[in-house]
Design an enzyme around this catalytic site. Sequence first.
Site, PDB file in Angstrom:
ATOM      1  N   HIS A  49      40.185  38.847 -14.494  1.00  0.00           N
ATOM      2  CA  HIS A  49      40.729  40.128 -14.080  1.00  0.00           C
ATOM      3  C   HIS A  49      39.753  40.907 -13.200  1.00  0.00           C
ATOM      4  O   HIS A  49      40.148  41.509 -12.209  1.00  0.00           O
ATOM      5  CB  HIS A  49      41.058  40.920 -15.351  1.00  0.00           C
ATOM      6  CG  HIS A  49      41.833  42.158 -15.102  1.00  0.00           C
ATOM      7  ND1 HIS A  49      43.198  42.151 -14.956  1.00  0.00           N
ATOM      8  CD2 HIS A  49      41.435  43.448 -14.969  1.00  0.00           C
ATOM      9  CE1 HIS A  49      43.604  43.384 -14.745  1.00  0.00           C
ATOM     10  NE2 HIS A  49      42.568  44.191 -14.754  1.00  0.00           N
ATOM     11  N   HIS A  95      50.484  45.291 -15.342  1.00  0.00           N
ATOM     12  CA  HIS A  95      50.113  45.536 -16.736  1.00  0.00           C
ATOM     13  C   HIS A  95      51.031  44.678 -17.588  1.00  0.00           C
ATOM     14  O   HIS A  95      51.774  45.175 -18.428  1.00  0.00           O
ATOM     15  CB  HIS A  95      50.220  47.026 -17.081  1.00  0.00           C
ATOM     16  CG  HIS A  95      49.008  47.539 -17.784  1.00  0.00           C
ATOM     17  ND1 HIS A  95      49.023  48.588 -18.655  1.00  0.00           N
ATOM     18  CD2 HIS A  95      47.721  47.120 -17.759  1.00  0.00           C
ATOM     19  CE1 HIS A  95      47.802  48.798 -19.111  1.00  0.00           C
ATOM     20  NE2 HIS A  95      46.994  47.918 -18.588  1.00  0.00           N
ATOM     21  N   GLN A 314      41.995  55.385 -21.811  1.00  0.00           N
ATOM     22  CA  GLN A 314      42.574  55.775 -20.530  1.00  0.00           C
ATOM     23  C   GLN A 314      42.084  57.154 -20.091  1.00  0.00           C
ATOM     24  O   GLN A 314      41.418  57.857 -20.835  1.00  0.00           O
ATOM     25  CB  GLN A 314      44.090  55.797 -20.660  1.00  0.00           C
ATOM     26  CG  GLN A 314      44.678  54.459 -21.082  1.00  0.00           C
ATOM     27  CD  GLN A 314      44.598  53.445 -19.985  1.00  0.00           C
ATOM     28  OE1 GLN A 314      45.171  53.617 -18.924  1.00  0.00           O
ATOM     29  NE2 GLN A 314      43.869  52.378 -20.223  1.00  0.00           N
ATOM     30  N   GLY A 528      45.401  45.073  -3.481  1.00  0.00           N
ATOM     31  CA  GLY A 528      46.216  44.155  -4.254  1.00  0.00           C
ATOM     32  C   GLY A 528      45.596  43.877  -5.604  1.00  0.00           C
ATOM     33  O   GLY A 528      44.603  44.488  -6.000  1.00  0.00           O
TER      34      GLY A 528
END
Lengths: 732, 80, 80, 219
Positions: A49, A95, A314, A528
Site C-alpha cells: 500500500h 478503501h 482518522q 492515483g
Amino acid sequence: MIPNDIKITDEMVADHGLKPDEYQRILELIGREPSFTELGIFSAMWNEHCSYKSSKLWLKTLPTESECVLIGPGENAGAVDIGDNQAIIFKMESHNHPSFIEPYQGAATGVGGILRDVFTMGARPIGALNALFFGAPDYDKNRHLISGVVAGVGGYGNCFGVPTVGGSVNFHKRYEGNNLVNAMAIGLADADKIFLSPAKGVGRPVVYLGAKTGRDGIHGASMASAEFADDADEKRPTVQVGDPFTEKCLLEACLELMKTGAVIAIQDMGAAGLTCSAVEMGASGSLGIKLDLNKVPCREERMSPYEMMLSESQERMLMVLDPEKEAEAEAIFIKWGLDFAIVGETTDDLRFSIWHDDEEVANLPIKELGDEAPEYDRPWTVPPKQPELTDVPAPGDLTEAILQVVGSPDNCSKRWVWEQYDHLIQSNTAQIPGGDAAVVRIDGTNKAIATCADVTPRYVEADPMEGGKQAVAECWRNLTAVGADPLAITDNLNFGNPERPEIMGTFVHAIKGIGEACRALNFPVVSGNVSLYNETKGKGILPTPTIGGVGLLPNIDQMATLAFKTGGDAIILIGGHGTHMGQSSYLRDTQGREEGPPPPVDLTLEKKHGDFVRTMIRSDETTAVHDISDGGLVMALTDMALASNLGAKIQIPSDIDAHISLFAEDQARYVITCKPGKTSEFIRNAETAGVPATRIGTVTPSALNIEGHVTISLNMLKTAHEDWLPNYMAEA
Amino acid sequence: MKAMIKVTLKNGVLDPQGKAIMGSLNSLGFEGYDNVRQGKYFELDIDADNKAAAQAKVKDMCEKLLANTVIENYEIEIAG
Amino acid sequence: MKAMIKVTLKNGVLDPQGKAIMGSLNSLGFEGYDNVRQGKYFELDIDADNKAAAQAKVKDMCEKLLANTVIENYEIEIAG
Amino acid sequence: MKTTIIQFPGLNRESDMIMALEKVSGAKVKTVWHTETSLPDTDLVVIPGGFSYGDYLRCGAIAARSPVMKAIIDHANKGGKVLGVCNGFQILVETGMLRGALMRNANLKFVCKRVVLSVENDSTFFTSKMTKGDKVACPVAHHDGNYFVDKETLKRLEGDGQIVFRYADGTNPNGSLNDIAGICNAKGNVIGMMPHPENMIEPLHGKIDCRPLFESIAA
Ligand SMILES: Nc1ncnc2c1ncn2[C@@H]1O[C@H](COP(=O)(O)OP(=O)(O)O)[C@@H](O)[C@H]1O
Ligand SMILES: [Mg+2]
C-alpha cells in the site's frame, strides 16, 4: 504491551507481512536487528500500500505531463491549471477491505481520507465521486454491504459539506467477498498557493493537529494489502470510525492557517499514520525528523510507541510550522476545537528518531525507509485473447430485451444511491448525477469543472489492454459530452494478487492500455492509487482500473446535457452504427453470456469524433448530447428520453439486424440532437471534419419508437430503468 | 415479556458523539465527570415460554440486526 | 462513580427507527415480538460525594442536554 | 435589511445562504461566531444548514445550548426576525423557539432531491412576495426532517396559520406530519424550514422558484 527490545523472530517478521529476503534487506540497511517499533515502521513503509513495490515499475510508464499539469503523481494529489491562477487538485483512493469488514465506517473513512489528501494541499473540496463494485445481486451479503457503503459515503460527505456529484455502481460475482469502494475528491486552490509535503529548515517545530490518536486500524495498511482468507468474517480488526465533524473543523482550520503563512510543509496522516507522514515530510525535504511520542495527544491509555507510530486514527495532520507564527496557529486550532501539539522537530541528520519516556525507541535512516523499499518486476504472462463471437441470436421479443438491458443491475438508474448524497451543497452544481459527467461551477466565475469516474471491468477482464484504453476513452468521452475540455485523470487500479503471473499480466496490460489512451488523448495521469490482493478464496476480482477524469468548461453557458429538449429536434448518431457485440450488455443481460472480445478502441477516431462534438457544443449547434457506452444506442436514447419525458422516433438500417444496431457497444460514438432546421448544416460540418454523422430520427412527445420494430412507452422504460435498484434494496 | 437492550461501542472504538457531548457539557459549566460514551438502547415486547427463550431470541436479533458486532457490544435484560 | 442513562421516546411520539427495525426484523423472519422502540444510552464517570449527589448532577445534565424533554424521558442509574 | 448569519462549527451551507441573501435580497450579511454573546445591530438572524457539532447527540442539540443562542432568543423576544433553514430549523426547535421536533426521516435515509412546496402562509417576512397556495420547486437535503408534534399543538399550529410551507404533490420526502416543511412561531417572526430555498435561486440550479422568498426579505 510488547517490549520494544524484544527479540525479533521469523514469525514476527512474517506477521508484519515482510518476506524473509525483505527482512534481510532491513538487517543490511541498518546493520543490526530492528527494535519492535522499527519493525512496525518498516512493515508500514514497505507494504504494498505504501511502497507500491509491485506496481512502481509499471506506473512509471504512464504519461504525467501536459500543458495544464501543475503537479503530477507523488504528492498527496495531482493538480491541474484552469487559468486565472486557479488549480484543481484531485485524487481517487480505494478503501476496499475496510468496507467489506464494516461497510459504513469503511466507506466513510475512505471518503474522509481522500478529502484530506486534497485539502492538505490547500484546496477546498468542491466535489466528490464514488465508484462502487459489489457482488452479483443474489449474493447474500450484498444489501448489507450496499446500504452500509452508500450510507457511509453519504454520511461522511454530507456532514463534511462536499457535494457528491458522480460515480458508478456495478455488480459482478467476482466482487463477492471483496467489494470495492473507490472515492475521489476534487478541490479548488490558488495555483500559486499549493501546499506540499517536503519539510524545510532545521530545528523547526513538527506539529500534530486534529483528532487524538487511538488504537484504530493498527495494521490497517497491512490489512489493505493482505489477501482475504475465507475466515475474514472472523477477523475483527480495530475498525476506524470516521468523524466528519472533526474533519470539517480540520479543513477550516487548515485553510485558515495556510492563509497566515505559518505552514511550511503539511501532510495528512493516512495509511500508517504518523510513520508515513513524518517519513514523507522528512525524506522529501532531505531532513531528519525527531519525534517525542509523549507529546502525541492520545485517546487511550498506555499506548506503546509501536501503536502510536502505526495507528490509523482518522482526521489528523502533521505539519512543519514557522516558529514565529506559533501563537497565531494556536489561536486557530483552539477556535476550531482541535487537539494539537508540537511533537517533534526537523533535524539535519537525516535520521528518523523516535523518543518515548526518554528512551530512543527507533532510529532509522529516513530516506532509505522510502527509497530502499523493495521494488519488484513481478513475472507476468500475456493475457489470452477471447475468440470472436460467432452467434449473437436475436431476442425472442425485442421490447423485452430492451427492458432487460435498460433495467439491468449495471445499467439501471443509480438514483437510489445518489439521492442519499447531498449533491447540491455549495450552490454550484450545474449537473447533478444522472448525466454523462457532473458539472460544478467555479464559484464566482463563469467556468466550470466536469468530472466523472469510469471503467468497464468486464472489458478489462476480456482484454486488459483494450479495457484499459476503453476506461480512459469513456471517461474522456463523458467529459466531452457535457462540453468540457478533458484535462487529466486520476486512476485507481484495483486488481488481485500480483504474485500470480496471470494477474500481474492483466495489470501490466491494463496499464499499457491506459498509458496509450492517455497519450493519444492528451489526458495525463496526475494522481492515483493501487489496490492489489483483492481476492477471496483464491479468485481475483475483475480487474478494475477506475479512471476519474476532470475537464474544464471555459463557459458554463455552453454546457451540454443529455435530456432531449424539444419535440421535433433531429436526432443524429455520431460515429456510425455499431456491430460489436462481444462483452455487450445485451449478451450478458438477455442471454447470461459474458463472451467475446470487448469493443476495440480506436483512439484516433475517439479523438476526432469527440473534438468534433465539443466544437459543435461550443458553437451552439447541439441541443442535447450523450455518449454511447454500456447498452449501446438504445440505452443512450432511453437515458435521453427519460431525462426529458420526451420520446423519439428512430430509424435503424435495414442491412444490420435490429438487435445489433441497437445494442452494439462500439466506441467513439455519441447521440446528439439539433434544431430541425440545422440538420443538414450539422451533417455537412461533420463531413468536413471527416466524422460519420447520420440522422437517425426525431424527438417526439412520447414513447420510444424504433420504426418497423417496437414502440415502448416512456413509462415502461422508466419502470425498468428506475425501479430495479430500489426494489432490490427493499427486498429482504 | 419485555426486553431491554443496551448497545455500546467496544473499548477503543472512537466515539465522536461522546466527544462532542463532553465539549457541550463543559461549556454548560459541568465539571467532575469523564468518559462520556454514547450507545443505543432498545425496548421491545417479546413472546417466549420463559426468560431463557426470550433471551436467546433477543440475542439472535442483536447478532443479526440490532448491534453491529464489529464495533459494538450488547447487553440484554429480560423483564417479566 | 459510574452513571448509566437511558433516554427513551415518550409515549405517543412517533419512532421511525423503531418502526424500521420492526420491518427489518420481520423480513429476517423474526416473529412474536412487538413495540420495538429505539432510544439512547449513555455512560459516564462522575465525581460526587454520594449517590444522591451524583444522581442530582446527572439529572441536571439530562435536563440541560442529554434528553430533549419535549419528546424524551430519561432514567438514571448510578453504580459504584 | 440588516442580516446576520450565525456560524457554528459543522454548519456547511452558510456560503450558500450568504450567496442567496446577497444575490437576491441585496442584504448586507454579517457573520457571527457561535461564541459571541451579543449580536450586531440586525433585523434578521439566519441560522443556515449543515451539521453543527456533527449533529451528534441530536440534530441541533449542542448548538442550541451555545452562548450565542441567548442573544438570538432575546432578539426574537423583542420582535426581531429569525430564519432557520435545515439544521437551523433543528436548532430553533431544540431551543424551544419553535414547537415540535425533527425526527429521523421515515425511511431512515438521508435524502437530497427536489420537492414541491406549497406556501401556506403568505404573511411572513419570508413569504410576503408569494401568495398562499403558490407552489415552488425546492431541494431538500437532510437526514432528520420528519416533523413531529403532539396532537393539540398541531391543531393550534394549523389553526393559527403557523404552517408556512407544506410538501405538495406527494413529494413529502421524510414522513413529516401533515406534510409540514416549515413553520413559524405565534408572532410569525421566527421561521424554520427543512428545505433549502438558497439552492434554487439562479438558472444554474435548474429553476429559480425560490427567489421570491429572498425578495420578500428585501421588501
Ligand atoms: N455511486 C454513485 N454516486 C453518484 N452518482 C452516481 C453513482 N453511480 C452512478 N451515478 C451517476 O449515475 C449516472 C449514470 O452512471 P453510469 O451509467 O456509470 O454513466 P456513464 O455510462 O455515462 O458513465 C452518472 O451521472 C453517474 O455519475
Ligand atoms: Mg456517458
